[in-house]
Design a protein around this motif. Sequence first.
Motif, PDB file in Angstrom:
ATOM      1  N   GLN A 103      79.172 -28.907  55.293  1.00 15.72           N
ATOM      2  CA  GLN A 103      78.911 -29.999  54.361  1.00 15.72           C
ATOM      3  C   GLN A 103      78.431 -29.474  53.000  1.00 15.72           C
ATOM      4  OE1 GLN A 103      76.227 -32.623  56.503  1.00 15.72           O
ATOM      5  NE2 GLN A 103      77.948 -33.679  57.430  1.00 15.72           N
ATOM      6  N   GLY A 104      79.087 -28.438  52.503  1.00 14.65           N
ATOM      7  CA  GLY A 104      78.773 -27.877  51.202  1.00 14.65           C
ATOM      8  C   GLY A 104      77.567 -26.954  51.161  1.00 14.65           C
ATOM      9  N   GLN A 105      76.877 -26.773  52.290  1.00 21.93           N
ATOM     10  CA  GLN A 105      75.669 -25.938  52.353  1.00 21.93           C
ATOM     11  C   GLN A 105      76.017 -24.560  52.925  1.00 21.93           C
ATOM     12  OE1 GLN A 105      72.139 -26.394  51.626  1.00 21.93           O
ATOM     13  NE2 GLN A 105      72.279 -24.220  52.043  1.00 21.93           N
ATOM     14  N   CYS A 106      75.662 -23.523  52.168  1.00 21.50           N
ATOM     15  CA  CYS A 106      75.835 -22.146  52.640  1.00 21.50           C
ATOM     16  C   CYS A 106      74.753 -21.835  53.665  1.00 21.50           C
ATOM     17  CB  CYS A 106      75.661 -21.195  51.459  1.00 21.50           C
ATOM     18  SG  CYS A 106      77.131 -20.344  51.010  1.00 21.50           S
ATOM     19  N   GLN A 107      75.155 -21.223  54.778  1.00 21.64           N
ATOM     20  CA  GLN A 107      74.214 -20.871  55.834  1.00 21.64           C
ATOM     21  C   GLN A 107      74.512 -19.463  56.336  1.00 21.64           C
ATOM     22  OE1 GLN A 107      75.303 -23.769  58.781  1.00 21.64           O
ATOM     23  NE2 GLN A 107      73.999 -25.356  57.919  1.00 21.64           N
ATOM     24  N   LEU A 108      73.477 -18.816  56.820  1.00 24.64           N
ATOM     25  CA  LEU A 108      73.628 -17.522  57.470  1.00 24.64           C
ATOM     26  C   LEU A 108      73.258 -17.709  58.932  1.00 24.64           C
ATOM     27  CD1 LEU A 108      74.276 -14.526  56.901  1.00 24.64           C
ATOM     28  CD2 LEU A 108      71.819 -14.161  56.658  1.00 24.64           C
ATOM     29  N   LYS A 109      74.147 -17.306  59.822  1.00 26.79           N
ATOM     30  CA  LYS A 109      73.905 -17.478  61.257  1.00 26.79           C
ATOM     31  C   LYS A 109      73.725 -16.117  61.914  1.00 26.79           C
ATOM     32  CE  LYS A 109      75.883 -19.308  65.495  1.00 26.79           C
ATOM     33  NZ  LYS A 109      77.062 -19.960  66.106  1.00 26.79           N
ATOM     34  N   HIS A 110      72.615 -15.976  62.646  1.00 28.35           N
ATOM     35  CA  HIS A 110      72.384 -14.792  63.467  1.00 28.35           C
ATOM     36  C   HIS A 110      73.047 -15.074  64.807  1.00 28.35           C
ATOM     37  CE1 HIS A 110      69.453 -12.095  65.879  1.00 28.35           C
ATOM     38  NE2 HIS A 110      70.430 -11.363  65.378  1.00 28.35           N
ATOM     39  N   ASN A 111      74.133 -14.387  65.080  1.00 26.60           N
ATOM     40  CA  ASN A 111      74.951 -14.719  66.231  1.00 26.60           C
ATOM     41  C   ASN A 111      74.206 -14.561  67.555  1.00 26.60           C
ATOM     42  OD1 ASN A 111      77.659 -15.647  66.855  1.00 26.60           O
ATOM     43  ND2 ASN A 111      77.872 -13.735  67.977  1.00 26.60           N
ATOM     44  N   LYS A 112      73.362 -13.534  67.664  1.00 28.46           N
ATOM     45  CA  LYS A 112      72.661 -13.265  68.925  1.00 28.46           C
ATOM     46  C   LYS A 112      71.711 -14.395  69.304  1.00 28.46           C
ATOM     47  CE  LYS A 112      71.163  -9.043  69.596  1.00 28.46           C
ATOM     48  NZ  LYS A 112      70.338  -7.816  69.551  1.00 28.46           N
ATOM     49  N   SER A 113      70.927 -14.872  68.349  1.00 25.17           N
ATOM     50  CA  SER A 113      69.926 -15.903  68.636  1.00 25.17           C
ATOM     51  C   SER A 113      70.423 -17.317  68.342  1.00 25.17           C
ATOM     52  CB  SER A 113      68.659 -15.651  67.813  1.00 25.17           C
ATOM     53  OG  SER A 113      68.923 -15.863  66.433  1.00 25.17           O
ATOM     54  N   GLY A 114      71.469 -17.423  67.538  1.00 23.94           N
ATOM     55  CA  GLY A 114      71.956 -18.738  67.138  1.00 23.94           C
ATOM     56  C   GLY A 114      71.173 -19.345  65.983  1.00 23.94           C
ATOM     57  N   GLN A 115      70.179 -18.604  65.471  1.00 22.93           N
ATOM     58  CA  GLN A 115      69.371 -19.112  64.353  1.00 22.93           C
ATOM     59  C   GLN A 115      70.242 -19.327  63.119  1.00 22.93           C
ATOM     60  OE1 GLN A 115      66.390 -15.815  64.410  1.00 22.93           O
ATOM     61  NE2 GLN A 115      64.972 -17.488  63.951  1.00 22.93           N
ATOM     62  N   LEU A 116      69.976 -20.423  62.406  1.00 24.65           N
ATOM     63  CA  LEU A 116      70.652 -20.715  61.151  1.00 24.65           C
ATOM     64  C   LEU A 116      69.639 -20.655  60.018  1.00 24.65           C
ATOM     65  CD1 LEU A 116      72.944 -23.760  62.016  1.00 24.65           C
ATOM     66  CD2 LEU A 116      73.647 -21.427  61.507  1.00 24.65           C
ATOM     67  N   PHE A 117      70.040 -20.046  58.919  1.00 26.29           N
ATOM     68  CA  PHE A 117      69.189 -19.935  57.742  1.00 26.29           C
ATOM     69  C   PHE A 117      69.928 -20.556  56.566  1.00 26.29           C
ATOM     70  CE2 PHE A 117      68.264 -16.402  60.562  1.00 26.29           C
ATOM     71  CZ  PHE A 117      66.889 -16.476  60.685  1.00 26.29           C
ATOM     72  N   ALA A 118      69.375 -21.628  56.007  1.00 26.26           N
ATOM     73  CA  ALA A 118      69.970 -22.269  54.831  1.00 26.26           C
ATOM     74  C   ALA A 118      69.762 -21.360  53.630  1.00 26.26           C
ATOM     75  CB  ALA A 118      69.326 -23.626  54.598  1.00 26.26           C
ATOM     76  N   LEU A 119      70.812 -21.158  52.868  1.00 26.68           N
ATOM     77  CA  LEU A 119      70.743 -20.307  51.680  1.00 26.68           C
ATOM     78  C   LEU A 119      70.712 -21.198  50.445  1.00 26.68           C
ATOM     79  CD1 LEU A 119      73.393 -17.661  52.788  1.00 26.68           C
ATOM     80  CD2 LEU A 119      70.899 -17.508  52.982  1.00 26.68           C
ATOM     81  N   THR A 120      69.767 -20.951  49.566  1.00 24.43           N
ATOM     82  CA  THR A 120      69.628 -21.785  48.372  1.00 24.43           C
ATOM     83  C   THR A 120      70.216 -21.140  47.123  1.00 24.43           C
ATOM     84  OG1 THR A 120      67.419 -20.894  47.967  1.00 24.43           O
ATOM     85  CG2 THR A 120      67.562 -22.915  49.271  1.00 24.43           C
ATOM     86  N   LYS A 121      70.272 -19.824  47.087  1.00 24.74           N
ATOM     87  CA  LYS A 121      70.769 -19.131  45.906  1.00 24.74           C
ATOM     88  C   LYS A 121      72.250 -18.779  46.026  1.00 24.74           C
ATOM     89  CE  LYS A 121      66.239 -17.349  44.676  1.00 24.74           C
ATOM     90  NZ  LYS A 121      65.692 -18.617  44.934  1.00 24.74           N
ATOM     91  N   ALA A 122      72.720 -18.598  47.237  1.00 29.33           N
ATOM     92  CA  ALA A 122      74.107 -18.204  47.475  1.00 29.33           C
ATOM     93  C   ALA A 122      75.043 -19.405  47.347  1.00 29.33           C
ATOM     94  CB  ALA A 122      74.236 -17.583  48.859  1.00 29.33           C
ATOM     95  N   LYS A 123      76.184 -19.181  46.744  1.00 29.39           N
ATOM     96  CA  LYS A 123      77.248 -20.183  46.654  1.00 29.39           C
ATOM     97  C   LYS A 123      78.442 -19.620  47.425  1.00 29.39           C
ATOM     98  CE  LYS A 123      74.818 -22.627  43.783  1.00 29.39           C
ATOM     99  NZ  LYS A 123      73.597 -22.926  44.449  1.00 29.39           N
ATOM    100  N   CYS A 124      78.976 -20.438  48.312  1.00 27.22           N
ATOM    101  CA  CYS A 124      80.080 -19.939  49.123  1.00 27.22           C
ATOM    102  C   CYS A 124      81.174 -20.985  49.259  1.00 27.22           C
ATOM    103  CB  CYS A 124      79.584 -19.485  50.495  1.00 27.22           C
ATOM    104  SG  CYS A 124      78.835 -20.772  51.499  1.00 27.22           S
ATOM    105  N   MET A 125      82.292 -20.546  49.810  1.00 31.92           N
ATOM    106  CA  MET A 125      83.415 -21.433  50.093  1.00 31.92           C
ATOM    107  C   MET A 125      84.042 -21.002  51.416  1.00 31.92           C
ATOM    108  SD  MET A 125      86.206 -19.913  47.345  1.00 31.92           S
ATOM    109  CE  MET A 125      87.244 -21.314  47.444  1.00 31.92           C
ATOM    110  N   ALA A 126      84.774 -21.902  52.036  1.00 27.64           N
ATOM    111  CA  ALA A 126      85.407 -21.594  53.315  1.00 27.64           C
ATOM    112  C   ALA A 126      86.308 -20.370  53.162  1.00 27.64           C
ATOM    113  CB  ALA A 126      86.202 -22.783  53.812  1.00 27.64           C
ATOM    114  N   GLU A 127      86.189 -19.457  54.102  1.00 25.53           N
ATOM    115  CA  GLU A 127      86.973 -18.218  54.069  1.00 25.53           C
ATOM    116  C   GLU A 127      88.471 -18.530  54.054  1.00 25.53           C
ATOM    117  OE1 GLU A 127      86.591 -13.978  56.315  1.00 25.53           O
ATOM    118  OE2 GLU A 127      86.611 -15.736  57.600  1.00 25.53           O
TER     119      GLU A 127
END
Length: 134
Positions: A103-127
């Motif tokens: 939904q337009g929000q860049c996130q970093l996912k730690h695959n092992k734990s499943g933790q999601l971290f919302a990124l506020t400075k990073a701008k991304c687009m679908a690969e």
Amino acid sequence: MNKIFSLNYAATAVVVLVASACQQVQAVAEPAVLTETSAEVRLELQQQIQKAIGGPLVKLADNAYLFESQIWVESAVLRDDKGRPLDGRHMDLANLFILQIEQGQCQLKHNKSGQLFALTKAKCMAEKQRFPEK
């Protein structure tokens, strides 16, 4: 009797279809890449990775997440003054981190734990939007 049964069945089917069409579509996170990078963006990524695995800030390449949605982060191996690993061999597994957009929000996912971290400075687009051939 068959006509009434058929009409009831048809009416029920229409109600079910309309109800399912009216439900909100669940957003799905997609693998993403950065649209641009900077020291500030890399620092944000480093800090979020540090939160997930602990230890010191990891070193990221200047082009991390610009071309791929995934990176592997290996744990540091502590070494003695002769370069040998302390306490024998290093057996920790690498950690997979996936950049994604939901939904337009860049996130970093730690695959092992499943933790999601919302990124506020990073701008991304679908690969797949940036690299449709993938």
